[in-house]
Design a protein around this motif. Structure first.
Motif, PDB file in Angstrom:
ATOM      1  N   ARG A   1       0.832  -1.202   0.000  1.00 12.76           N
ATOM      2  CA  ARG A   1       0.000   0.000   0.000  1.00 12.76           C
ATOM      3  C   ARG A   1       0.871   1.257   0.000  1.00 12.76           C
ATOM      4  O   ARG A   1       0.578   2.234  -0.694  1.00 12.76           O
ATOM      5  N   LYS A   2       1.965   1.223   0.755  1.00 15.52           N
ATOM      6  CA  LYS A   2       2.875   2.372   0.815  1.00 15.52           C
ATOM      7  C   LYS A   2       3.465   2.656  -0.571  1.00 15.52           C
ATOM      8  O   LYS A   2       3.553   3.821  -0.999  1.00 15.52           O
ATOM      9  N   SER A   3       3.854   1.596  -1.279  1.00 16.96           N
ATOM     10  CA  SER A   3       4.415   1.772  -2.616  1.00 16.96           C
ATOM     11  C   SER A   3       3.374   2.321  -3.587  1.00 16.96           C
ATOM     12  O   SER A   3       3.663   3.217  -4.389  1.00 16.96           O
ATOM     13  N   ILE A   4       2.154   1.789  -3.509  1.00 21.32           N
ATOM     14  CA  ILE A   4       1.087   2.263  -4.393  1.00 21.32           C
ATOM     15  C   ILE A   4       0.764   3.728  -4.097  1.00 21.32           C
ATOM     16  O   ILE A   4       0.535   4.526  -5.011  1.00 21.32           O
ATOM     17  N   MET A   5       0.758   4.088  -2.826  1.00 23.97           N
ATOM     18  CA  MET A   5       0.488   5.484  -2.459  1.00 23.97           C
ATOM     19  C   MET A   5       1.577   6.408  -2.999  1.00 23.97           C
ATOM     20  O   MET A   5       1.298   7.522  -3.468  1.00 23.97           O
ATOM     21  N   ALA A   6       2.839   5.967  -2.928  1.00 20.53           N
ATOM     22  CA  ALA A   6       3.944   6.790  -3.440  1.00 20.53           C
ATOM     23  C   ALA A   6       3.814   6.972  -4.948  1.00 20.53           C
ATOM     24  O   ALA A   6       3.982   8.074  -5.474  1.00 20.53           O
ATOM     25  N   LEU A   7       3.493   5.877  -5.646  1.00 16.93           N
ATOM     26  CA  LEU A   7       3.306   5.977  -7.097  1.00 16.93           C
ATOM     27  C   LEU A   7       2.083   6.831  -7.425  1.00 16.93           C
ATOM     28  O   LEU A   7       2.086   7.600  -8.390  1.00 16.93           O
ATOM     29  N   GLY A   8       1.032   6.689  -6.610  1.00 18.36           N
ATOM     30  CA  GLY A   8      -0.174   7.488  -6.823  1.00 18.36           C
ATOM     31  C   GLY A   8       0.082   8.973  -6.628  1.00 18.36           C
ATOM     32  O   GLY A   8      -0.434   9.807  -7.384  1.00 18.36           O
ATOM     33  N   LYS A   9       0.892   9.309  -5.622  1.00 18.81           N
ATOM     34  CA  LYS A   9       1.245  10.709  -5.387  1.00 18.81           C
ATOM     35  C   LYS A   9       2.014  11.274  -6.581  1.00 18.81           C
ATOM     36  O   LYS A   9       1.756  12.388  -7.035  1.00 18.81           O
ATOM     37  N   LEU A  10       2.969  10.469  -7.083  1.00 18.36           N
ATOM     38  CA  LEU A  10       3.714  10.879  -8.274  1.00 18.36           C
ATOM     39  C   LEU A  10       2.760  11.071  -9.446  1.00 18.36           C
ATOM     40  O   LEU A  10       2.840  12.075 -10.172  1.00 18.36           O
ATOM     41  N   ALA A  11       1.844  10.125  -9.630  1.00 13.93           N
ATOM     42  CA  ALA A  11       0.888  10.198 -10.738  1.00 13.93           C
ATOM     43  C   ALA A  11       0.024  11.449 -10.637  1.00 13.93           C
ATOM     44  O   ALA A  11      -0.185  12.161 -11.624  1.00 13.93           O
ATOM     45  N   PHE A  12      -0.466  11.739  -9.429  1.00 20.71           N
ATOM     46  CA  PHE A  12      -1.376  12.874  -9.234  1.00 20.71           C
ATOM     47  C   PHE A  12      -0.667  14.206  -9.475  1.00 20.71           C
ATOM     48  O   PHE A  12      -1.154  15.059 -10.225  1.00 20.71           O
ATOM     49  N   HIS A  13       0.487  14.388  -8.857  1.00 24.07           N
ATOM     50  CA  HIS A  13       1.178  15.679  -8.979  1.00 24.07           C
ATOM     51  C   HIS A  13       1.708  15.903 -10.397  1.00 24.07           C
ATOM     52  O   HIS A  13       1.679  17.036 -10.906  1.00 24.07           O
ATOM     53  N   GLN A  14       2.165  14.854 -11.065  1.00 24.52           N
ATOM     54  CA  GLN A  14       2.647  15.014 -12.438  1.00 24.52           C
ATOM     55  C   GLN A  14       1.486  15.165 -13.418  1.00 24.52           C
ATOM     56  O   GLN A  14       1.628  15.790 -14.463  1.00 24.52           O
TER      57      GLN A  14
ATOM     58  N   ILE B   1       6.382  11.762 -18.512  1.00 27.69           N
ATOM     59  CA  ILE B   1       7.733  11.237 -18.347  1.00 27.69           C
ATOM     60  C   ILE B   1       8.345  11.920 -17.129  1.00 27.69           C
ATOM     61  O   ILE B   1       8.238  13.132 -16.969  1.00 27.69           O
ATOM     62  N   PHE B   2       9.006  11.135 -16.267  1.00 30.80           N
ATOM     63  CA  PHE B   2       9.530  11.686 -15.025  1.00 30.80           C
ATOM     64  C   PHE B   2      11.029  11.434 -14.925  1.00 30.80           C
ATOM     65  O   PHE B   2      11.545  10.441 -15.447  1.00 30.80           O
ATOM     66  N   TYR B   3      11.690  12.348 -14.229  1.00 33.56           N
ATOM     67  CA  TYR B   3      13.127  12.225 -13.989  1.00 33.56           C
ATOM     68  C   TYR B   3      13.364  12.095 -12.485  1.00 33.56           C
ATOM     69  O   TYR B   3      12.421  12.176 -11.686  1.00 33.56           O
ATOM     70  N   GLU B   4      14.611  11.896 -12.124  1.00 37.46           N
ATOM     71  CA  GLU B   4      14.913  11.619 -10.719  1.00 37.46           C
ATOM     72  C   GLU B   4      14.433  12.728  -9.791  1.00 37.46           C
ATOM     73  O   GLU B   4      13.952  12.460  -8.687  1.00 37.46           O
ATOM     74  N   GLU B   5      14.537  13.986 -10.252  1.00 40.10           N
ATOM     75  CA  GLU B   5      14.097  15.085  -9.386  1.00 40.10           C
ATOM     76  C   GLU B   5      12.588  15.034  -9.138  1.00 40.10           C
ATOM     77  O   GLU B   5      12.099  15.422  -8.072  1.00 40.10           O
ATOM     78  N   ASP B   6      11.815  14.533 -10.129  1.00 39.28           N
ATOM     79  CA  ASP B   6      10.364  14.403  -9.957  1.00 39.28           C
ATOM     80  C   ASP B   6      10.042  13.352  -8.901  1.00 39.28           C
ATOM     81  O   ASP B   6       9.119  13.525  -8.098  1.00 39.28           O
ATOM     82  N   LEU B   7      10.806  12.266  -8.917  1.00 39.20           N
ATOM     83  CA  LEU B   7      10.582  11.206  -7.935  1.00 39.20           C
ATOM     84  C   LEU B   7      10.910  11.696  -6.531  1.00 39.20           C
ATOM     85  O   LEU B   7      10.183  11.422  -5.570  1.00 39.20           O
ATOM     86  N   ARG B   8      12.011  12.446  -6.420  1.00 41.84           N
ATOM     87  CA  ARG B   8      12.404  12.960  -5.101  1.00 41.84           C
ATOM     88  C   ARG B   8      11.339  13.897  -4.535  1.00 41.84           C
ATOM     89  O   ARG B   8      11.079  13.899  -3.332  1.00 41.84           O
ATOM     90  N   GLU B   9      10.717  14.703  -5.406  1.00 48.52           N
ATOM     91  CA  GLU B   9       9.676  15.636  -4.953  1.00 48.52           C
ATOM     92  C   GLU B   9       8.504  14.898  -4.314  1.00 48.52           C
ATOM     93  O   GLU B   9       7.808  15.445  -3.469  1.00 48.52           O
ATOM     94  N   CYS B  10       8.276  13.651  -4.734  1.00 48.67           N
ATOM     95  CA  CYS B  10       7.155  12.880  -4.201  1.00 48.67           C
ATOM     96  C   CYS B  10       7.595  11.895  -3.130  1.00 48.67           C
ATOM     97  O   CYS B  10       6.845  10.981  -2.766  1.00 48.67           O
ATOM     98  N   GLY B  11       8.821  12.074  -2.643  1.00 50.20           N
ATOM     99  CA  GLY B  11       9.297  11.253  -1.544  1.00 50.20           C
ATOM    100  C   GLY B  11       9.745   9.863  -1.936  1.00 50.20           C
ATOM    101  O   GLY B  11       9.870   8.982  -1.074  1.00 50.20           O
ATOM    102  N   ILE B  12       9.993   9.650  -3.228  1.00 46.23           N
ATOM    103  CA  ILE B  12      10.473   8.338  -3.678  1.00 46.23           C
ATOM    104  C   ILE B  12      11.991   8.389  -3.744  1.00 46.23           C
ATOM    105  O   ILE B  12      12.567   9.225  -4.441  1.00 46.23           O
ATOM    106  N   ASP B  13      12.634   7.494  -3.012  1.00 42.50           N
ATOM    107  CA  ASP B  13      14.090   7.410  -3.010  1.00 42.50           C
ATOM    108  C   ASP B  13      14.515   6.762  -4.321  1.00 42.50           C
ATOM    109  O   ASP B  13      14.166   5.607  -4.599  1.00 42.50           O
ATOM    110  N   VAL B  14      15.257   7.511  -5.131  1.00 45.12           N
ATOM    111  CA  VAL B  14      15.642   7.000  -6.456  1.00 45.12           C
ATOM    112  C   VAL B  14      16.509   5.756  -6.320  1.00 45.12           C
ATOM    113  O   VAL B  14      16.592   4.958  -7.256  1.00 45.12           O
TER     114      VAL B  14
END
Length: 739
Positions: free
Chosen positions: A480-493, A500-513
């Motif tokens: 669930r935590k992983s899905i929420m992190a991906l969902g946050k990335l999906a929503f904000h982007q 298309i996302f880059y490492e800085e986009d992932l960091r903004e959503c709290g995903i450790d690259v």
């Protein structure tokens, strides 16, 4: 020689093999004003003059007098002359071999000579071409140049063939790829453009395209884009996942395999997702080519007047460069350095390589980044036509009985069948329905988009569990935590319009690259990490609709698990003292926000969010959301609110999406009312039937989503009022003929 400042250590004055005591020499030198070392009387023990100075010394930097004698210089230059002549002779032998009429032109021999090509000295080639030109042997100059170019072409074709021969159909693992030529289904591409830029949500455009009479369009084959000699730049538009990149891949592969376009000498694909990684760099066009295509690194210039070159810029909508056509400086020299942005604008405007052919692909909303005067031809990738949809399923699924069942089921749901214009949606549908109709899974067969995507997500999670957790139970909380992190990335982007996302986009959503493999591992066929780029990695969901589904799931979970409405940034925590959070409030605010968008960019997101509000879909997600968290709400309250919005006379496009929203909520009452009128009226006039505004919208929806093509639309059957005619305009546009 009058000071010690320019001297190296005394040991440099003696032959390194000498056994003489250096300390004795140092002592003698200090006792005598004259040099007493025997070695000073000969040249034997001297190093090269450069060692007489300490490199780090800041003492007098004036040129030192050379101690090399005239005799030595004669000896050195005699040896130099011999080596230069030998070098030139060897190079001339290679050039002579290339120019020989007996030299075989077969590809195998060219590949064998690859090492010879890369060892050619650029200086020797320049000298040879220059002297031949001065001798008026321009024919030999051209022949030699073309021979060398053909060798570069062979290597380029070989590398592109290896790179593009396989395709990952929604799958990120390299081992799961298939040969493109084995599964490729021809796409429907049309020629021409009305001139306007369609910024509407892509599902709206797909629905509009599905209604467009084929007789209004001129189909064009991908490999014939540059058949017209007057065309330099082609802009191909198409919604996300419709097949633009696959078309580019097939175009390049066919050329690399020698199938078509063999009059083209070079094809250079430039994906914007990779160019984004170079946005901070300053380099020349030739340096850029050498960086991305190292096999041509010895090619000093591109002569587009002598041979045909195609540059392919795939994914303009993914571009994060400013593309400032008005303010960027003019650049005409391929060896002059500039930013990648300046290089691109000058290529597109024709200042750089004006004779090169350009192919640019983009989603429709980004097409206006290219000035119209820079485009000679616009084409549109329409995805699969109805016959091509069936062809796709028959190619992918070997069991024809099962294939027929899948096609019949998809046709029974107009919203699903329309989405099958998108190849990726066909793949998603095949993945889900093959298992469910093939009795591998049990349950209600998906009839709505939300059901289809929920089943797809659950299938991916089960596949992950089988693959990664064969010996231990999966951790629902971590999933669930992983899905929420991906969902946050999906929503904000999604809010930013990025696919298309880059490492800085992932960091903004709290995903450790560094842990991105964990997230892609959760859904290997939903979120993927792209390899093979020169400068870094990019990430994406397999399709915009998957991103929209996960964004809706994130908004829904934030409300259910955290009592937060992220759409308006409000927490409902204060109300928890008195009552449970009201899901209907969230859904109403979502409807309002979607209607505020003129382009409908939240249309599909809204459909998914409404669908997730149903208990039946929440039950499917019980592995992610514990049973105790399932929240019911008054579905009728939301249905009533949507019908009120329909009655307030929004645009036909917004009305159509609101009817799709009612479908996601399993409410078909308005459509059934109108269907009753139509069935009762038969072929008679309906002008005597007074329809409400909502019923007019329902009538338009029924007519536009009908399986039958509108060959002739007879307006005489309907209310001749001004309001009625305005409402029916979308149907008129979709008809072959209107009376």
């Amino acid at each position: 020689m009058k000071s010690d400042a320019s001297m190296g250590r005394p040991i440099h004055f003696r032959d390194r093999d000498s056994s003489t005591d250096v300390r004795m020499m140092e002592g003698k030198r200090s006792d005598s004003p004259e040099p007493s070392c025997v070695s000073m009387k000969s040249d034997q023990s001297m190093e090269l003059p450069i060692t007489f100075r300490d490199r780090d010394s800041s003492t007098d930097v004036r040129p030192q007098k050379s101690n090399i004698s005239t005799k030595q210089l004669d000896s050195i230059f005699k040896e130099l002359e011999h080596k230069v002549i030998t070098l030139i002779k060897n190079e001339l032998k290679r050039f002579r071999k290339l120019l020989s009429p007996d030299y075989p032109a077969c590809t195998e021999r060219e590949v064998e000579d690859e090492e010879d090509l890369h060892s050619v000295t650029e200086g020797a080639l320049k000298i040879t071409l220059h002297i031949l030109k001065n001798m008026n042997h321009t024919d030999l100059v051209n022949t030699l140049h073309n021979k060398l170019v053909s060798l570069y072409q062979t290597k380029l074709k070989s590398n592109l063939r290896e790179k593009f021969k396989r395709i990952n159909e929604g799958i990120s693992q390299h081992g799961s790829s298939a040969l493109l030529n084995e599964i490729y289904t021809e796409l429907y591409i049309t020629e021409g453009w009305s001139g306007d830029v369609n910024n509407e949500h892509e599902v709206r455009q797909i629905e509009a395209a599905s209604r467009r009479p084929a007789t209004q369009e001129k189909p064009i084959k991908c490999n014939e884009l540059f058949k017209d000699k007057s065309i330099r730049t082609v802009l191909t538009k198409g919604v996300a996942g419709i097949g633009k990149t696959v078309s580019v891949q097939k175009f390049i592969l066919d050329w690399a395999e020698g199938e078509v376009n063999q009059d083209v000498t070079f094809m250079f694909p430039f994906p914007f997702r990779e160019l984004n990684l170079m946005k901070q760099q300053n380099l020349s066009l030739m340096k850029l080519l050498h960086h991305l295509f190292p096999e041509i690194r010895k090619l000093e210039s591109i002569d587009c007047d002598s041979y045909k070159v195609v540059l392919i810029f795939d994914g303009l909508d993914e571009c994060r460069l400013p593309l400032n056509f008005q303010k960027n400086e003019i650049l005409c020299d391929v060896t002059e350095s500039a930013s990648v942005d300046v290089l691109l604008t000058n290529l597109i405007k024709g200042n750089l390589l004006p004779s090169a052919l350009l192919w640019i692909t983009t989603r429709p909303g980004a097409a206006n980044q290219i000035p119209p005067e820079c485009v000679d031809q616009v084409t549109e990738v329409r995805g699969f036509s109805d016959p091509q949809k069936e062809e796709y399923f028959r190619k992918r699924i070997s069991d024809q009985r099962l294939t027929n069942e899948i096609i019949t089921h998809l046709k029974s749901s107009r919203s699903l069948y329309i989405m099958c214009h998108i190849p990726v949606f066909c793949w998603i549908s095949a993945t889900v329905l093959e298992r469910m109709l093939g009795e591998a899974e049990r349950g209600e067969i998906p009839k709505t988009l939300t059901q289809m995507y929920t089943h797809f997500l659950i299938f991916q999670l089960k596949h992950k569990d089988q693959k990664y957790h064969q010996k231990c139970d999966p951790d629902p909380q971590q999933t669930r935590k992983s899905i929420m992190a991906l969902g946050k990335l999906a929503f904000h982007q999604l809010e930013k319009g990025n696919l298309i996302f880059y490492e800085e986009d992932l960091r903004e959503c709290g995903i450790d690259v560094r842990e991105v493999s964990v997230y892609s591992g959760v859904c290997t066929q939903i979120f993927r990490e792209e390899f093979g780029l020169h400068l870094g990695k990019v990430f994406s969901f397999i399709h915009l609709s998957v991103q929209e589904f996960l964004a809706a799931l994130y908004v829904f979970f934030c409300f259910i698990l955290r009592n937060t409405n992220v759409l308006v940034g409000q927490s409902t925590g204060l109300f928890n003292f008195f009552r449970n959070p009201n899901l209907s409030d969230l859904l109403r605010s979502s409807v309002d926000k979607a209607l505020q968008s003129e382009n409908g960019h939240l249309d599909l997101f809204l459909r998914f969010l409404l669908g997730l509000s149903l208990e039946t879909n929440q039950t499917l997600l019980r592995g992610l959301m514990p049973q105790t968290e399932i929240r019911s709400h008054s579905k009728q309250e939301t249905v009533k609110y949507i019908k009120e919005k329909i009655r307030k006379n929004p645009s036909p496009e917004k009305s159509i999406n609101l009817f799709h929203c009612l479908n996601e909520l399993n409410d078909h009452s308005l459509v059934q009312e109108v269907q009753t009128y139509l069935n009762r009226g038969g072929n008679s006039r309906l002008s005597d039937t007074r329809l409400s505004l909502a019923q007019w919208s329902a009538l338009v929806f029924v007519l536009l989503t009908s399986e039958q093509e509108l060959d002739v639309f007879n307006l005489r059957k309907y209310d001749p009022s001004h309001e009625g005619l305005l409402r029916l305009l979308p149907v008129v546009k979709a008809s072959r003929k209107a009376v």
